[in-house]
Design a protein around this motif. Structure first.
Motif, mmCIF file in Angstrom:
data_model
loop_
_atom_site.group_PDB
_atom_site.id
_atom_site.type_symbol
_atom_site.label_atom_id
_atom_site.label_comp_id
_atom_site.label_asym_id
_atom_site.label_seq_id
_atom_site.Cartn_x
_atom_site.Cartn_y
_atom_site.Cartn_z
ATOM 1 N N MET A 31 0.827 -1.198 0.000
ATOM 2 C CA MET A 31 0.000 0.000 0.000
ATOM 3 C C MET A 31 0.861 1.247 0.000
ATOM 4 O O MET A 31 0.592 2.210 -0.730
ATOM 5 C CB MET A 31 -0.918 0.001 1.227
ATOM 6 N N ALA A 32 1.942 1.233 0.801
ATOM 7 C CA ALA A 32 2.842 2.376 0.868
ATOM 8 C C ALA A 32 3.480 2.646 -0.491
ATOM 9 O O ALA A 32 3.565 3.802 -0.940
ATOM 10 C CB ALA A 32 3.916 2.138 1.918
ATOM 11 N N GLU A 33 3.919 1.591 -1.160
ATOM 12 C CA GLU A 33 4.540 1.734 -2.473
ATOM 13 C C GLU A 33 3.569 2.337 -3.483
ATOM 14 O O GLU A 33 3.927 3.229 -4.260
ATOM 15 C CB GLU A 33 5.026 0.366 -2.967
ATOM 16 N N SER A 34 2.334 1.879 -3.441
ATOM 17 C CA SER A 34 1.308 2.392 -4.357
ATOM 18 C C SER A 34 1.020 3.866 -4.093
ATOM 19 O O SER A 34 0.897 4.672 -5.035
ATOM 20 C CB SER A 34 0.026 1.571 -4.205
ATOM 21 N N MET A 35 0.940 4.254 -2.812
ATOM 22 C CA MET A 35 0.633 5.633 -2.449
ATOM 23 C C MET A 35 1.787 6.567 -2.813
ATOM 24 O O MET A 35 1.566 7.711 -3.212
ATOM 25 C CB MET A 35 0.324 5.723 -0.964
ATOM 26 N N VAL A 36 3.012 6.074 -2.686
ATOM 27 C CA VAL A 36 4.172 6.877 -3.071
ATOM 28 C C VAL A 36 4.117 7.185 -4.562
ATOM 29 O O VAL A 36 4.377 8.322 -4.995
ATOM 30 C CB VAL A 36 5.482 6.144 -2.718
ATOM 31 N N ILE A 37 3.760 6.192 -5.353
ATOM 32 C CA ILE A 37 3.658 6.395 -6.801
ATOM 33 C C ILE A 37 2.590 7.438 -7.125
ATOM 34 O O ILE A 37 2.801 8.339 -7.945
ATOM 35 C CB ILE A 37 3.343 5.064 -7.513
ATOM 36 N N GLU A 38 1.439 7.337 -6.458
ATOM 37 C CA GLU A 38 0.366 8.309 -6.687
ATOM 38 C C GLU A 38 0.782 9.718 -6.309
ATOM 39 O O GLU A 38 0.509 10.684 -7.040
ATOM 40 C CB GLU A 38 -0.886 7.906 -5.891
#
Length: 303
Positions: A31-38
């Protein structure tokens, strides 16, 4: 009600708050990785945010502080970059070799203790009396603190668990207040967390030591500049005994019951900041251009 009783009640409340923040410690990596990308995609698409840092560590500062609420993270990041541009006396030219800044830091004005507190947090130690109104300027104080915050905020532990503080006010005089008055105090604290925070710092506990009784009115005035939550996390200690009930002696400077002197610990921090000098100066490349700000993005007048 006695000061000790009030502090014990605050401690209980703060412990509950600490337990509620465990989600910051045990985060979902995917989830953290996805949010960083966003967040990175959003930042790079904003024409008014000039030369922002977009590395994972930097973006996670804001996501972790806002418990991975993307909209709030975007808002805080924008406030941060706006403050960097509008308040250069606080945020820019964080040069450890500046005479006023290095003099304050090398003598122990502000530095992190090497050992974590009982909750595994980094503790920032500050000695107000190090500032000499005859030699130091308010901007020296601002930059010493902001350089310290910027360096610490790249630490994953600090991002997840926040900071604790110990401020020794023993030699704080009225002359300090005349050089750093109410307006300047609010400006300085805007680099951390007040009613309108601009840096992603979680202040978990603030301990005031050796508060001169004739300056208590300044303390009460200072509290009003802070959010209600932060006010409730503040504790006043009239002696080292009560401070030692919160912090193991060995983690404190020698002058406060520990093993290593203020001068030694401050010197270590200066050397750490010297290694980060190029990085701290490079932060000035980040700018905020109001004229390029998309009209559809809500305005943050409180930053």
């Amino acid at each position: 009600m006695s000061e000790n009783t009030m502090n014990k009640r605050k401690e209980t409340k703060t412990q509950k708050e600490s337990n509620n923040d465990e989600t910051l410690v045990h985060e979902d990596e995917k989830m953290a990785e996805s949010m960083v990308i966003e967040l990175r995609e959003w930042v790079t698409a904003q024409p008014h945010l000039i030369n922002p840092r977009i590395d994972d560590c930097f973006l996670l500062r804001f996501l972790r502080h806002q418990k991975y609420n993307l909209a709030k993270s975007q808002c805080l990041l924008e406030k941060y970059m706006k403050a960097r541009t509008k308040l250069p006396q606080c945020f820019q030219q964080l040069d450890i070799e500046d005479p006023g800044v290095v003099d304050l830091l090398s003598n122990g004005y502000v530095f992190p203790l090497p050992e974590k507190d009982r909750d595994g947090r980094v503790t920032v130690f500050g000695i107000a009396g190090i500032m000499d109104p005859r030699r130091h300027k308010p901007r020296d104080s601002y930059r010493a603190y902001v350089a310290t915050f910027e360096a610490l905020l790249d630490d994953e532990v600090v991002q997840r668990k926040g900071l604790s503080y110990i401020f020794d006010q023993a030699d704080f005089q009225l002359s300090h207040f005349t050089i750093v008055g109410p307006k300047e105090l609010q400006l300085l604290m805007s680099t951390g967390q007040v009613k309108s925070k601009v840096m992603p710092i979680c202040h978990r506990r603030i301990h005031w030591l050796n508060m001169p009784k004739h300056l208590l009115f300044i303390y009460e005035l200072f509290k009003k500049l802070l959010s209600k939550k932060i006010q409730e996390r503040m504790v006043v200690h009239w002696n080292l005994e009560t401070l030692h009930s919160h912090f193991p002696r060995n983690m404190l400077p020698k002058e406060y019951g520990g093993e290593h002197s203020v001068k030694e610990l401050a010197g270590r921090w200066v050397e750490t900041l010297r290694k980060k000098r190029d990085y701290l100066l490079s932060l000035d490349q980040m700018q905020y251009d109001e004229s390029k700000r998309p009209s559809q993005w809500p305005n943050n007048n409180d930053s």
